[in-house]
Write a protein that holds these residues in place. Structure first.
Motif, PDB file in Angstrom:
ATOM      1  N   GLY A  53      53.198  44.631  19.685  1.00  0.00           N
ATOM      2  CA  GLY A  53      53.852  45.850  19.666  1.00  0.00           C
ATOM      3  C   GLY A  53      54.145  46.327  18.152  1.00  0.00           C
ATOM      4  O   GLY A  53      53.884  47.554  17.683  1.00  0.00           O
ATOM      5  N   GLU A  54      55.004  45.382  17.788  1.00  0.00           N
ATOM      6  CA  GLU A  54      55.438  45.670  16.376  1.00  0.00           C
ATOM      7  C   GLU A  54      54.572  45.831  15.288  1.00  0.00           C
ATOM      8  O   GLU A  54      54.369  46.419  14.503  1.00  0.00           O
ATOM      9  CB  GLU A  54      56.606  44.335  16.053  1.00  0.00           C
ATOM     10  N   ALA A  55      53.331  44.691  15.394  1.00  0.00           N
ATOM     11  CA  ALA A  55      52.361  44.867  14.480  1.00  0.00           C
ATOM     12  C   ALA A  55      51.591  46.112  14.460  1.00  0.00           C
ATOM     13  O   ALA A  55      51.368  46.650  13.404  1.00  0.00           O
ATOM     14  CB  ALA A  55      51.402  43.734  14.618  1.00  0.00           C
ATOM     15  N   ILE A  56      51.181  46.466  15.692  1.00  0.00           N
ATOM     16  CA  ILE A  56      50.593  47.913  15.835  1.00  0.00           C
ATOM     17  C   ILE A  56      51.278  49.146  15.476  1.00  0.00           C
ATOM     18  O   ILE A  56      50.849  49.908  14.611  1.00  0.00           O
ATOM     19  CB  ILE A  56      50.082  48.077  17.143  1.00  0.00           C
ATOM     20  N   GLY A  57      52.745  48.871  15.721  1.00  0.00           N
ATOM     21  CA  GLY A  57      53.451  50.081  15.224  1.00  0.00           C
ATOM     22  C   GLY A  57      53.778  50.118  13.650  1.00  0.00           C
ATOM     23  O   GLY A  57      53.545  51.209  13.080  1.00  0.00           O
ATOM     24  N   ASN A  58      53.818  48.716  13.068  1.00  0.00           N
ATOM     25  CA  ASN A  58      53.763  48.888  11.524  1.00  0.00           C
ATOM     26  C   ASN A  58      52.376  49.495  10.978  1.00  0.00           C
ATOM     27  O   ASN A  58      52.445  50.317  10.091  1.00  0.00           O
ATOM     28  CB  ASN A  58      53.904  47.623  11.036  1.00  0.00           C
ATOM     29  N   GLU A  59      51.279  49.286  11.391  1.00  0.00           N
ATOM     30  CA  GLU A  59      50.059  49.652  11.056  1.00  0.00           C
ATOM     31  C   GLU A  59      49.999  50.879  11.449  1.00  0.00           C
ATOM     32  O   GLU A  59      49.412  51.796  10.546  1.00  0.00           O
ATOM     33  CB  GLU A  59      48.850  49.007  11.982  1.00  0.00           C
ATOM     34  N   ALA A  60      50.293  51.467  12.461  1.00  0.00           N
ATOM     35  CA  ALA A  60      50.415  53.286  12.869  1.00  0.00           C
ATOM     36  C   ALA A  60      51.464  53.655  11.697  1.00  0.00           C
ATOM     37  O   ALA A  60      50.718  54.844  11.089  1.00  0.00           O
ATOM     38  CB  ALA A  60      51.016  53.209  14.147  1.00  0.00           C
ATOM     39  N   LYS A  61      52.283  53.332  11.288  1.00  0.00           N
ATOM     40  CA  LYS A  61      53.245  53.824  10.528  1.00  0.00           C
ATOM     41  C   LYS A  61      52.404  54.099   9.101  1.00  0.00           C
ATOM     42  O   LYS A  61      52.782  55.036   8.290  1.00  0.00           O
ATOM     43  CB  LYS A  61      54.251  53.043  10.330  1.00  0.00           C
ATOM     44  N   VAL A  62      51.826  52.856   8.529  1.00  0.00           N
ATOM     45  CA  VAL A  62      51.305  52.976   7.289  1.00  0.00           C
ATOM     46  C   VAL A  62      50.111  54.139   7.455  1.00  0.00           C
ATOM     47  O   VAL A  62      49.859  54.671   6.433  1.00  0.00           O
ATOM     48  CB  VAL A  62      50.684  51.539   7.083  1.00  0.00           C
ATOM     49  N   MET A  63      49.425  54.221   8.461  1.00  0.00           N
ATOM     50  CA  MET A  63      48.378  55.151   8.570  1.00  0.00           C
ATOM     51  C   MET A  63      49.003  56.484   8.761  1.00  0.00           C
ATOM     52  O   MET A  63      48.005  57.514   8.977  1.00  0.00           O
ATOM     53  CB  MET A  63      47.514  54.663   9.979  1.00  0.00           C
ATOM     54  N   ASP A  66      52.858  58.872  13.916  1.00  0.00           N
ATOM     55  CA  ASP A  66      54.083  58.997  14.529  1.00  0.00           C
ATOM     56  C   ASP A  66      53.933  58.568  15.979  1.00  0.00           C
ATOM     57  O   ASP A  66      55.098  57.760  16.344  1.00  0.00           O
ATOM     58  CB  ASP A  66      54.298  60.445  14.757  1.00  0.00           C
ATOM     59  N   CYS A  67      52.949  58.743  16.723  1.00  0.00           N
ATOM     60  CA  CYS A  67      52.888  58.270  18.177  1.00  0.00           C
ATOM     61  C   CYS A  67      51.649  57.521  18.487  1.00  0.00           C
ATOM     62  O   CYS A  67      50.733  58.294  18.214  1.00  0.00           O
ATOM     63  CB  CYS A  67      53.287  59.523  18.919  1.00  0.00           C
ATOM     64  N   GLN A  68      51.840  56.534  18.964  1.00  0.00           N
ATOM     65  CA  GLN A  68      50.548  55.793  19.594  1.00  0.00           C
ATOM     66  C   GLN A  68      50.369  56.273  21.135  1.00  0.00           C
ATOM     67  O   GLN A  68      51.304  56.024  21.744  1.00  0.00           O
ATOM     68  CB  GLN A  68      50.914  54.187  19.473  1.00  0.00           C
ATOM     69  N   LEU A  69      49.313  56.782  21.287  1.00  0.00           N
ATOM     70  CA  LEU A  69      48.917  57.259  22.973  1.00  0.00           C
ATOM     71  C   LEU A  69      48.822  55.889  23.752  1.00  0.00           C
ATOM     72  O   LEU A  69      47.405  55.586  23.892  1.00  0.00           O
ATOM     73  CB  LEU A  69      47.782  58.222  22.831  1.00  0.00           C
ATOM     74  N   GLY A  70      49.602  55.209  23.953  1.00  0.00           N
ATOM     75  CA  GLY A  70      49.613  53.981  24.427  1.00  0.00           C
ATOM     76  C   GLY A  70      50.953  53.094  24.459  1.00  0.00           C
ATOM     77  O   GLY A  70      51.899  53.704  23.768  1.00  0.00           O
ATOM     78  N   PRO A  71      51.044  52.207  25.206  1.00  0.00           N
ATOM     79  CA  PRO A  71      50.149  51.410  25.893  1.00  0.00           C
ATOM     80  C   PRO A  71      50.007  52.201  27.365  1.00  0.00           C
ATOM     81  O   PRO A  71      50.693  52.592  28.036  1.00  0.00           O
ATOM     82  CB  PRO A  71      50.924  50.049  26.125  1.00  0.00           C
ATOM     83  N   GLY A  72      48.952  51.756  27.767  1.00  0.00           N
ATOM     84  CA  GLY A  72      48.272  51.985  29.129  1.00  0.00           C
ATOM     85  C   GLY A  72      49.063  51.182  30.184  1.00  0.00           C
ATOM     86  O   GLY A  72      49.304  49.972  29.894  1.00  0.00           O
TER      87      GLY A  72
END
Length: 183
Positions: A53-63, A66-72
């Motif tokens: 979750g942290e790794a995906i959050g960091n990558e989202a932030k770089v991209m 603001d909000c990942q539509l997940g997790p399912g």
């Protein structure tokens, strides 16, 4: 990705959302693809869930997301369900606990997590019109329970209702289901 434009007179900034799954889905950029939620939950390791979750959050932030539509967070109720790999388990406890730790990891980066699809989203075919007809006991002991664990552990910033109906009522309009979610 999806962008909600700022409403400056209310002090609301732009808000960018991206589809999620096993990584940030924002096109045409290339992002890291992580193990599925099913694979992560199979480890029974909450630290692994947090780290992904942290790794995906960091990558989202770089991209700029603001909000990942997940997790399912739906349960595996049918082997034919189209999104089983996006969901953690058929067990409400395992599903909720692992997802909760994933959310904590993601939101530690400042990226918002959006739990989805509340509730009883078990198929992709005809998902906009089908009704999951479920007794109240099964709703509370299985389908809602995993969301409860994930919310208590992760405190997600947002939650998305499912597209389907539950007992003939669209979930977004089902007052009792929304009340239980708020409680």
């Amino acid at each position: 990705s999806y962008q909600l434009n700022a409403i400056e007179r209310f002090g609301i900034p732009n808000y960018v959302m991206a589809d999620a799954g096993a990584g940030v889905r924002i096109f045409p950029a290339f992002t890291t693809w992580y193990p599925s939620a099913l694979s992560i939950a199979s480890s029974w390791d909450t630290e692994v869930a947090y780290m992904v979750g942290e790794a995906i959050g960091n990558e989202a932030k770089v991209m700029g997301v603001d909000c990942q539509l997940g997790p399912g967070l739906n349960l595996h109720r049918s082997v034919l369900a189209g999104r089983n790999s996006e969901y953690s388990s058929e067990d409400p406890f395992l599903s909720g606990v692992m997802t909760g730790h994933y959310v904590v990891g993601m939101q530690s980066t400042g990226t918002h997590a959006d739990l989805k699809h509340y509730v009883a989203n078990n198929q992709e075919t005809n998902r906009y019109n089908m009704s999951a007809n479920v007794s109240e006991r099964v709703l509370r002991e299985l389908y809602i329970k995993n969301f409860g664990y994930a919310i208590k552990i992760g405190n997600p910033k947002t939650i998305m209702t499912s597209y389907n109906k539950v007992n003939g009522i669209f979930t977004s309009n089902f007052a009792d289901l929304i009340r239980v979610l708020r409680e």
